[in-house]
Design an enzyme around this catalytic site. Sequence first.
Site, PDB file in Angstrom:
ATOM      1  N   THR A  54     -29.246  -0.546  -4.124  1.00  0.00           N
ATOM      2  CA  THR A  54     -29.507   0.630  -3.684  1.00  0.00           C
ATOM      3  C   THR A  54     -27.976   1.284  -2.613  1.00  0.00           C
ATOM      4  OG1 THR A  54     -30.610   1.813  -1.996  1.00  0.00           O
ATOM      5  CG2 THR A  54     -30.093  -0.440  -2.044  1.00  0.00           C
ATOM      6  N   CYS A  94     -29.506   3.205   7.438  1.00  0.00           N
ATOM      7  CA  CYS A  94     -30.838   2.518   6.837  1.00  0.00           C
ATOM      8  C   CYS A  94     -30.438   1.201   6.660  1.00  0.00           C
ATOM      9  CB  CYS A  94     -30.937   3.422   5.107  1.00  0.00           C
ATOM     10  SG  CYS A  94     -31.421   5.468   5.535  1.00  0.00           S
ATOM     11  N   HIS A 107     -35.639   0.530   0.739  1.00  0.00           N
ATOM     12  CA  HIS A 107     -34.501   0.998   1.511  1.00  0.00           C
ATOM     13  C   HIS A 107     -35.174   1.889   2.493  1.00  0.00           C
ATOM     14  CE1 HIS A 107     -30.746   3.733   1.473  1.00  0.00           C
ATOM     15  NE2 HIS A 107     -31.017   4.322   2.331  1.00  0.00           N
TER      16      HIS A 107
END
Lengths: 210, 164
Positions: free
Chosen positions: B26, B32, B49
Site C-alpha cells: 500500500t 493512515c 489501510h
Amino acid sequence: MSTDNPITDMHLDVLKEIGNIGAAHAATSLSQLLGRKIDMHVPNVRLVSFDEMFEMAGGSEKIVAGIYLRIEGDLSGSMFFVLPIDNANHFIRRLIGDSSFDFSQNPLPEMGVSAMQELGNILSGSYLSALSDFTGLNIYPTVPSLSVDMVGAIVSFGLIEVSQYSDEVIVINTRLHEEDEDGSSSVDGHFFLLPDPPSYLTIFRSLGVL
Amino acid sequence: MTALTSVVRVGIADLNIVREPNTIRTSGLGSCVGVVLYDEKKKIAGLLHVMLPDSSLGKSDKLNMAKFADTGIYALMEALKAEGVRPLSLKAKIAGGAQMFQFGSSDTIRIGPRNVEAVKKELGRLSIPIVAEDTGGSSGRTIEFDPATSILNIRTVNAGTHEI
C-alpha cells in the site's frame, strides 16, 4: 445533505463556477508574482473515490510539494495547492534567485519553505476571497502549511473530515499552467478544494440552487 | 525457472490478502496506518489501510469496515480465517500514523497517533502480538510485505528505505 443524496449536474456546474472564479484570481496573483503569463484550465468537478482523488494529484506515491490549509467560517473544508517537486524547485529558484535550491534536501532549506508558504498564502488568499465575494459567505483560511512528501500521505490528511461521511469526495480541481518558450512546462500546479459534506448545502443555498 | 510474482495493491480504506510468492503493498500512508497480519508457517498475509480510529466516527449508513481500525482489523482476521488461518497463529507488523501537518480541525488533530493507538488496542483485544512497528514521525510511507520472509519493507521520502 450528505453525499448519499443525489448531486445533480446543476450542483456540479455551480461548483465548477466556484473553481473558475477562485482559480482565475489565483492565476492573476501568480502572474503578477512571477511577471509571466499563467494559463488556467477549465475546472474539473467530480465526485470520486479517495484513490481516484490521489490519481488526480499525480498518484499516491508521487512526490510533491503540497500546501494545505483549512477553511473555517460559514463554510468548512480543506484546500490544497499541489506542485510536482521539480516545478516547486523551479518556481522557488526563480523567486529567491538561488539556482541551487532543491526541495529534495533534508532538512528543507528554510528560505524555500518560507517562500513556498508565502506562495500558498497569496494563491489561497486570492482564491478564497473571490469565493467569499461570489457566495457572500464568510470564509477564514488558516495559515498554510507545507509538506514535501507523497501525494497519498499529504492529501489523505484533507480527506479525514469527508471520510467520516462517505467513501467519496467532491473535488473542485483547477490546474494552473505555464509554458516556457521551449515548450517545457515550468509550473503545473493543481488547486483542490474539498468542502466538508455539511458545507455542500451551505454553498448551494448561498448561490440559490437549493 | 523463477515463478512470476505479482504485487497485490491495497488502496486507502481497503484490505486484501496475499500468499507467497506474491507480495502485498500500500502506498502513501500519512496519518493512515498499514496493518499486516500474517501466518509465518502458512506464508499468508493480509494488509489493511486504516484511515480512522473507530467506527463510531462514521456518520454514514453504509459502513466500509476497512476504513476503521476496530472493524478493519476484525474484517481482515475474518478474511484470513476464511483462508484456513488460525487466529492464534497470527502476528502483526504495523507502520504509519504520521503527523503530516501540525494543525487541522478538532477531528483531524493528532489523527495519526490516534489511529496507531486504536490499532494497538484492537490487536491487544484480539491477542495478536505486534512483532515490529514503524509509526509516528512526520513522513509518508509506502510499505510492502513479503509473506515468504515475513519482512515488511518501508520506503519514505526523507528517511530512505528500511525493513522491519
